[in-house]
Design a protein around this motif. Structure first.
Motif, mmCIF file in Angstrom:
data_model
loop_
_atom_site.group_PDB
_atom_site.id
_atom_site.type_symbol
_atom_site.label_atom_id
_atom_site.label_comp_id
_atom_site.label_asym_id
_atom_site.label_seq_id
_atom_site.Cartn_x
_atom_site.Cartn_y
_atom_site.Cartn_z
ATOM 1 N N SER A 92 0.829 -1.201 0.000
ATOM 2 C CA SER A 92 0.000 0.000 0.000
ATOM 3 C C SER A 92 0.865 1.252 0.000
ATOM 4 O O SER A 92 2.036 1.229 0.375
ATOM 5 C CB SER A 92 -0.939 0.007 1.209
ATOM 6 N N ALA A 93 0.251 2.349 -0.448
ATOM 7 C CA ALA A 93 0.951 3.620 -0.494
ATOM 8 C C ALA A 93 -0.066 4.747 -0.412
ATOM 9 O O ALA A 93 -1.205 4.604 -0.865
ATOM 10 C CB ALA A 93 1.766 3.742 -1.788
ATOM 11 N N CYS A 94 0.343 5.887 0.160
ATOM 12 C CA CYS A 94 -0.518 7.066 0.261
ATOM 13 C C CYS A 94 0.290 8.319 -0.013
ATOM 14 O O CYS A 94 1.507 8.361 0.213
ATOM 15 C CB CYS A 94 -1.153 7.174 1.652
ATOM 16 N N PHE A 95 -0.415 9.333 -0.479
ATOM 17 C CA PHE A 95 0.196 10.641 -0.738
ATOM 18 C C PHE A 95 -0.825 11.725 -0.468
ATOM 19 O O PHE A 95 -1.999 11.592 -0.835
ATOM 20 C CB PHE A 95 0.650 10.731 -2.198
ATOM 21 N N THR A 96 -0.390 12.807 0.158
ATOM 22 C CA THR A 96 -1.197 14.013 0.293
ATOM 23 C C THR A 96 -0.338 15.208 -0.081
ATOM 24 O O THR A 96 0.741 15.407 0.484
ATOM 25 C CB THR A 96 -1.726 14.194 1.724
ATOM 26 N N GLY A 97 -0.803 15.992 -1.047
ATOM 27 C CA GLY A 97 -0.068 17.162 -1.470
ATOM 28 C C GLY A 97 -0.139 18.292 -0.457
ATOM 29 O O GLY A 97 -0.922 18.251 0.504
ATOM 30 N N SER A 98 0.669 19.307 -0.697
ATOM 31 C CA SER A 98 0.754 20.425 0.240
ATOM 32 C C SER A 98 -0.545 21.214 0.332
ATOM 33 O O SER A 98 -0.758 21.948 1.291
ATOM 34 C CB SER A 98 1.888 21.364 -0.184
ATOM 35 N N GLY A 99 -1.434 21.028 -0.666
ATOM 36 C CA GLY A 99 -2.721 21.706 -0.640
ATOM 37 C C GLY A 99 -3.835 20.881 -0.051
ATOM 38 O O GLY A 99 -5.016 21.156 -0.310
ATOM 39 N N GLY A 100 -3.493 19.888 0.746
ATOM 40 C CA GLY A 100 -4.507 19.082 1.414
ATOM 41 C C GLY A 100 -5.395 19.941 2.292
ATOM 42 O O GLY A 100 -4.922 20.852 2.980
ATOM 43 N N LEU A 101 -6.685 19.637 2.287
ATOM 44 C CA LEU A 101 -7.667 20.478 2.976
ATOM 45 C C LEU A 101 -7.818 20.078 4.442
ATOM 46 O O LEU A 101 -7.997 18.900 4.761
ATOM 47 C CB LEU A 101 -9.014 20.359 2.278
ATOM 48 N N GLY A 102 -7.761 21.049 5.325
ATOM 49 C CA GLY A 102 -8.007 20.810 6.741
ATOM 50 C C GLY A 102 -7.018 19.833 7.342
ATOM 51 O O GLY A 102 -5.837 19.806 6.991
ATOM 52 N N ILE A 103 -7.520 19.019 8.262
ATOM 53 C CA ILE A 103 -6.704 17.962 8.858
ATOM 54 C C ILE A 103 -6.625 16.806 7.871
ATOM 55 O O ILE A 103 -7.652 16.243 7.471
ATOM 56 C CB ILE A 103 -7.293 17.490 10.191
ATOM 57 N N VAL A 104 -5.421 16.460 7.452
ATOM 58 C CA VAL A 104 -5.203 15.354 6.522
ATOM 59 C C VAL A 104 -4.401 14.271 7.224
ATOM 60 O O VAL A 104 -3.552 14.556 8.071
ATOM 61 C CB VAL A 104 -4.478 15.817 5.243
ATOM 62 N N ALA A 105 -4.689 13.017 6.869
ATOM 63 C CA ALA A 105 -3.981 11.906 7.505
ATOM 64 C C ALA A 105 -4.156 10.664 6.659
ATOM 65 O O ALA A 105 -5.054 10.580 5.802
ATOM 66 C CB ALA A 105 -4.510 11.658 8.920
ATOM 67 N N SER A 106 -3.301 9.679 6.902
ATOM 68 C CA SER A 106 -3.402 8.389 6.231
ATOM 69 C C SER A 106 -2.831 7.312 7.131
ATOM 70 O O SER A 106 -2.129 7.598 8.113
ATOM 71 C CB SER A 106 -2.661 8.410 4.886
ATOM 72 N N ALA A 107 -3.145 6.063 6.802
ATOM 73 C CA ALA A 107 -2.638 4.915 7.550
ATOM 74 C C ALA A 107 -2.402 3.780 6.572
ATOM 75 O O ALA A 107 -3.285 3.449 5.769
ATOM 76 C CB ALA A 107 -3.629 4.486 8.632
ATOM 77 N N LEU A 108 -1.209 3.186 6.639
ATOM 78 C CA LEU A 108 -0.824 2.112 5.734
ATOM 79 C C LEU A 108 -0.717 0.802 6.485
ATOM 80 O O LEU A 108 -0.212 0.760 7.618
ATOM 81 C CB LEU A 108 0.529 2.416 5.084
ATOM 82 N N GLY A 109 -1.168 -0.274 5.852
ATOM 83 C CA GLY A 109 -1.021 -1.604 6.416
ATOM 84 C C GLY A 109 -0.895 -2.626 5.311
ATOM 85 O O GLY A 109 -1.001 -2.297 4.121
ATOM 86 N N ALA A 110 -0.638 -3.866 5.688
ATOM 87 C CA ALA A 110 -0.614 -4.942 4.706
ATOM 88 C C ALA A 110 -2.006 -5.097 4.123
ATOM 89 O O ALA A 110 -2.978 -5.244 4.855
ATOM 90 C CB ALA A 110 -0.151 -6.240 5.352
ATOM 91 N N HIS A 111 -2.115 -5.000 2.806
ATOM 92 C CA HIS A 111 -3.354 -5.234 2.068
ATOM 93 C C HIS A 111 -4.393 -4.130 2.245
ATOM 94 O O HIS A 111 -5.543 -4.326 1.856
ATOM 95 C CB HIS A 111 -3.964 -6.594 2.429
ATOM 96 N N ALA A 112 -4.020 -2.987 2.785
ATOM 97 C CA ALA A 112 -5.012 -1.918 2.949
ATOM 98 C C ALA A 112 -4.329 -0.586 3.188
ATOM 99 O O ALA A 112 -3.215 -0.516 3.722
ATOM 100 C CB ALA A 112 -5.958 -2.222 4.102
ATOM 101 N N ALA A 113 -5.034 0.479 2.802
ATOM 102 C CA ALA A 113 -4.610 1.842 3.107
ATOM 103 C C ALA A 113 -5.854 2.688 3.314
ATOM 104 O O ALA A 113 -6.864 2.509 2.633
ATOM 105 C CB ALA A 113 -3.761 2.417 1.978
ATOM 106 N N CYS A 114 -5.779 3.617 4.250
ATOM 107 C CA CYS A 114 -6.883 4.529 4.544
ATOM 108 C C CYS A 114 -6.357 5.953 4.507
ATOM 109 O O CYS A 114 -5.210 6.206 4.902
ATOM 110 C CB CYS A 114 -7.482 4.239 5.920
ATOM 111 N N ALA A 115 -7.195 6.875 4.055
ATOM 112 C CA ALA A 115 -6.770 8.266 3.961
ATOM 113 C C ALA A 115 -7.974 9.181 4.098
ATOM 114 O O ALA A 115 -9.115 8.776 3.838
ATOM 115 C CB ALA A 115 -6.058 8.525 2.639
ATOM 116 N N GLY A 116 -7.709 10.430 4.491
ATOM 117 C CA GLY A 116 -8.798 11.386 4.601
ATOM 118 C C GLY A 116 -8.300 12.812 4.656
ATOM 119 O O GLY A 116 -7.123 13.075 4.926
ATOM 120 N N ASN A 117 -9.217 13.729 4.381
ATOM 121 C CA ASN A 117 -8.934 15.153 4.477
ATOM 122 C C ASN A 117 -10.147 15.849 5.078
ATOM 123 O O ASN A 117 -11.243 15.290 5.107
ATOM 124 C CB ASN A 117 -8.574 15.731 3.107
ATOM 125 N N LEU A 118 -9.954 17.054 5.581
ATOM 126 C CA LEU A 118 -10.979 17.751 6.359
ATOM 127 C C LEU A 118 -11.546 16.843 7.448
ATOM 128 O O LEU A 118 -12.749 16.799 7.690
ATOM 129 C CB LEU A 118 -12.103 18.266 5.456
#
Length: 224
Positions: A92-118
């Protein structure tokens, strides 16, 4: 204004993605899956083409991280984008650019990834990933458990109004493609209800596509 999960089931080979947002019709823009290849969520200030581009790269042998690195290096306006990817090996992989809105975060694991903004807080993706990893059963159900955990832990900073889920199996089309394009309250619960309605029929509809002569009838007028 979005939180999502992309995931792979090593037992079945299925890939899935689920997403929810305060904006309408979020699933149509943000989630993509491809049989044997992976799943992608493209969000924040969304470019829907990034999901297909990431899947094309992974189909040609790139890992989730390699595909993401190529997109970050070559695609325009990446400072506005947030991406989550999972590949056929469960990386898994995640990316958030510098223009991410509000509180941005992500979580990586085997076979899954979660991400969010605002987000309401930065732990929302962590809670989602933990719920997915501790759940059992069909991939669609596990995706929904993760989405419920995200919402229950705070979700977005404001109320969500749309949700959707894709699951792809061995065929070229999604075996599950369910969307709640607008709901005044709790689109994730509405999506879960749609899944429970559809769940007993998933295999039958697949069989109808592969071999209609052996497909079951549902007893409705004009049914085969």
């Amino acid at each position: 204004m979005t939180f999502s999960i992309v995931a792979h089931c090593p037992r079945t080979g299925q890939f899935g993605a689920a997403v929810s947002s305060s904006s309408p019709a979020v699933a149509a823009r943000c989630i993509r899956t491809r049989a044997g290849v992976g799943a992608v969520a493209s969000q924040n200030v969304t470019d829907p083409s990034l999901g297909d581009k990431a899947l094309d790269l992974m189909a040609h042998g790139a890992s989730a991280q390699q595909a993401l690195d190529i997109l970050v290096a070559t695609a325009i306006h990446m400072e506005y984008r947030q991406l989550a990817l999972v590949d056929a090996q469960g990386r898994s992989a995640c990316f958030t650019g510098s223009g991410g809105l509000g509180i941005v975060a992500s979580a990586l694991g085997a076979h899954a990834a979660c991400a969010g903004n605002l987000l309401a807080h930065a732990e929302v993706p962590v809670k989602m990933l933990a719920a997915f990893q501790s759940s059992e059963g069909k991939l669609a159900e596990r995706l929904l458990q993760a989405m419920r955990a995200g919402l229950d832990s705070g979700g977005e900073a404001g109320p969500v109004h749309s949700a959707g889920m894709l699951v792809v199996d061995a065929q070229s089309w999604p075996v599950v493609d369910l969307r709640v394009d607008w709901a005044e309250q709790d689109p994730i619960a509405t999506l879960h209800g749609l899944w429970k309605q559809f769940e007993p029929q998933v295999d039958s509809y697949t069989q109808r596509a592969l071999n209609p002569s052996q497909a079951p009838s549902y007893g409705v007028p004009g049914d085969i």
